[in-house]
Design an enzyme around this catalytic site. Structure first.
Site, short mmCIF file in Angstrom:
data_model
loop_
_atom_site.label_atom_id
_atom_site.label_comp_id
_atom_site.label_asym_id
_atom_site.label_seq_id
_atom_site.Cartn_x
_atom_site.Cartn_y
_atom_site.Cartn_z
N ALA A 1 0.81 6.65 -4.87
CA ALA A 1 -0.04 7.21 -5.91
C ALA A 1 -0.09 8.73 -5.70
O ALA A 1 0.12 9.21 -4.58
CB ALA A 1 -1.44 6.63 -5.81
N GLY B 1 1.59 3.18 -3.19
CA GLY B 1 1.83 2.57 -4.50
C GLY B 1 3.29 2.26 -4.75
O GLY B 1 3.62 1.40 -5.57
N GLU C 1 3.80 -1.01 -3.09
CA GLU C 1 3.09 -1.99 -3.93
C GLU C 1 3.85 -2.27 -5.23
O GLU C 1 3.91 -3.41 -5.69
CB GLU C 1 1.67 -1.47 -4.24
CG GLU C 1 0.78 -1.46 -3.00
CD GLU C 1 -0.48 -0.63 -3.17
OE1 GLU C 1 -0.35 0.56 -3.54
OE2 GLU C 1 -1.58 -1.14 -2.94
N GLU D 1 -1.92 4.52 3.40
CA GLU D 1 -3.20 4.97 2.84
C GLU D 1 -4.24 5.25 3.90
O GLU D 1 -5.07 6.15 3.74
CB GLU D 1 -3.74 3.92 1.84
CG GLU D 1 -2.98 3.85 0.54
CD GLU D 1 -1.78 2.92 0.56
OE1 GLU D 1 -1.33 2.53 1.66
OE2 GLU D 1 -1.29 2.58 -0.53
N1 COA Z 1 1.49 12.42 -4.19
C1 COA Z 1 1.69 13.66 -4.64
N2 COA Z 1 2.70 14.45 -4.22
C2 COA Z 1 3.54 13.93 -3.32
C3 COA Z 1 3.40 12.63 -2.81
C4 COA Z 1 2.32 11.85 -3.29
N3 COA Z 1 2.13 10.60 -2.89
N4 COA Z 1 4.38 12.41 -1.92
C5 COA Z 1 5.13 13.52 -1.88
N5 COA Z 1 4.62 14.45 -2.71
C6 COA Z 1 5.12 15.80 -2.99
C7 COA Z 1 4.81 16.76 -1.87
O1 COA Z 1 3.50 17.25 -1.95
C8 COA Z 1 5.85 17.82 -2.11
O2 COA Z 1 5.44 18.62 -3.19
P1 COA Z 1 5.57 20.23 -3.11
O3 COA Z 1 7.05 20.47 -2.96
O4 COA Z 1 5.01 20.68 -4.41
O5 COA Z 1 4.80 20.64 -1.90
C9 COA Z 1 7.06 17.01 -2.58
O6 COA Z 1 6.53 15.78 -3.07
C10 COA Z 1 8.07 16.70 -1.50
O7 COA Z 1 7.40 16.05 -0.44
P2 COA Z 1 7.46 16.54 1.08
O8 COA Z 1 6.23 16.03 1.77
O9 COA Z 1 7.70 18.00 1.14
O10 COA Z 1 8.76 15.78 1.59
P3 COA Z 1 9.08 15.33 3.08
O11 COA Z 1 10.49 14.89 3.08
O12 COA Z 1 8.68 16.37 4.06
O13 COA Z 1 8.14 14.04 3.37
C11 COA Z 1 7.13 11.95 2.80
C12 COA Z 1 8.34 12.88 2.61
C13 COA Z 1 7.31 10.77 1.86
C14 COA Z 1 7.07 11.42 4.25
C15 COA Z 1 5.82 12.73 2.48
O14 COA Z 1 5.98 13.37 1.23
C16 COA Z 1 4.60 11.85 2.41
O15 COA Z 1 4.07 11.44 3.44
N6 COA Z 1 4.10 11.58 1.18
C17 COA Z 1 2.87 10.87 0.98
C18 COA Z 1 3.03 9.39 1.19
C19 COA Z 1 1.71 8.69 1.00
O16 COA Z 1 0.77 8.90 1.75
N7 COA Z 1 1.63 7.81 0.00
C20 COA Z 1 0.44 7.07 -0.32
C21 COA Z 1 -0.38 7.79 -1.30
S1 COA Z 1 -1.88 6.92 -1.68
#
Ligand code: COA
Length: 258
Positions: A64, A109, A112, A132
């Site tokens: 999400a 999400g 999910e 989460e």
């Molecule tokens: N919601 C909003 N933005 C998200 C996102 C999310 N769930 N997951 C990634 N992004 C965005 C990042 O903020 C970043 O945006 P920016 O370039 O404007 O800063 C972009 O996507 C790229 O992500 P980044 O974190 O830089 O890539 P990474 O390769 O370093 O890490 C992940 C990848 C997937 C490990 C990391 O993005 C992450 O942990 N995301 C969240 C996962 C999460 O907690 N999901 C559950 C949400 S309820």
């Protein structure tokens, strides 16, 4: 419809979540678009199979949208979770087989969403997780429930409580992914499976999905009774006549969905 792209080819409807710069995170707008295209596909007789995948090479869906999550309160958070659950229930119960082509991160999400699909085929770079807890919340789109039903209580507890990612191979070992293939072969493999499903008898496919889904919601005798009735429905179909005749005449069956 920029956040969600669609394509219909040979009765296979492909939905691509298209926010690659945000790793295809599901904001409200994207969920609304996803819901609309799934409802359209469910009601379209030209569609036999649905594929859901993510845009780009890095992510299926990274969860999400955390920017929207950050602004929620109790009421808006519940509404968001309720809506997400409704969209994913629509996918799970759309009456046609849905394959998740998991092409990278399937987190929160995203995991999910993949679990609401009927089959999950993952590329070897895919990562699954329910992170989460690291944001101070719990999964709200079915992650505590569908994961438990797919992989059992122990692994579901572990993935939800620790919030760590598992590899595609680990996901396959625990039954979360049906199949793992090299990244470059993902769509070719998914299309091959989709094509097999597209040639199959639509009513029987739909009855299998329904029987398994409903059976998990009730006791064994009620579930078996439902299976009996679903079997009866299939026996009244032209596709049953065609499938049995084709076997006896030693020729391939041509199912019409009647
Ligand atoms: N919601 C909003 N933005 C998200 C996102 C999310 N769930 N997951 C990634 N992004 C965005 C990042 O903020 C970043 O945006 P920016 O370039 O404007 O800063 C972009 O996507 C790229 O992500 P980044 O974190 O830089 O890539 P990474 O390769 O370093 O890490 C992940 C990848 C997937 C490990 C990391 O993005 C992450 O942990 N995301 C969240 C996962 C999460 O907690 N999901 C559950 C949400 S309820």
């Amino acid at each position: 419809m920029a956040n969600v792209l669609t394509e219909l080819n040979n009765r296979i409807f492909t939905i691509t979540i298209n926010r690659p710069d945000k790793l295809n995170a599901l904001n409200q707008e994207t969920l609304t678009q996803l819901n609309k295209v799934v409802e359209d596909a469910a009601g379209n007789d030209d569609v036999r199979v649905i594929i859901i995948t993510g845009s780009g090479e890095k992510a299926f869906v990274a969860g999400a949208d955390i920017n929207e999550l950050a602004k929620t309160n109790a009421v808006s958070g519940m509404q968001f979770a309720q809506y997400g659950q409704q969209v994913f229930n629509t996918i799970e119960n759309c009456g046609k087989p849905v394959i998740a082509a998991v092409n990278g991160f399937a987190l929160g999400g995203g995991c999910e969403l993949a679990m609401a699909c009927h089959l999950r085929i993952a590329s070897d770079n895919a990562r699954f997780g329910q992170p989460e807890i690291k944001l101070g919340v719990i999964p709200g789109f079915g992650g505590t429930q569908r994961l438990t039903r797919l992989v059992g209580k122990g692994k579901a507890m572990e993935m939800n409580l620790l919030g760590d990612m598992v590899s595609a191979d680990q996901a396959e070992q625990m039954g979360l992914a049906n199949l793992v293939v090299p990244q470059g072969e993902l769509m070719k493999t998914v299309l091959k499976v989709a094509d097999q499903l597209a040639q199959s008898a639509p009513i029987a496919l739909s009855m299998i999905i329904d029987s398994i889904n409903r059976g998990l919601e009730c006791g064994m005798s009620e579930a078996l009774d439902y299976e009996v009735k679903a079997f009866g429905v299939c026996c009244s179909s032209e596709d049953k006549n065609e499938g049995t005749a084709a076997f006896l005449e030693k020729r391939p069956a041509k199912f019409t969905g009647q």
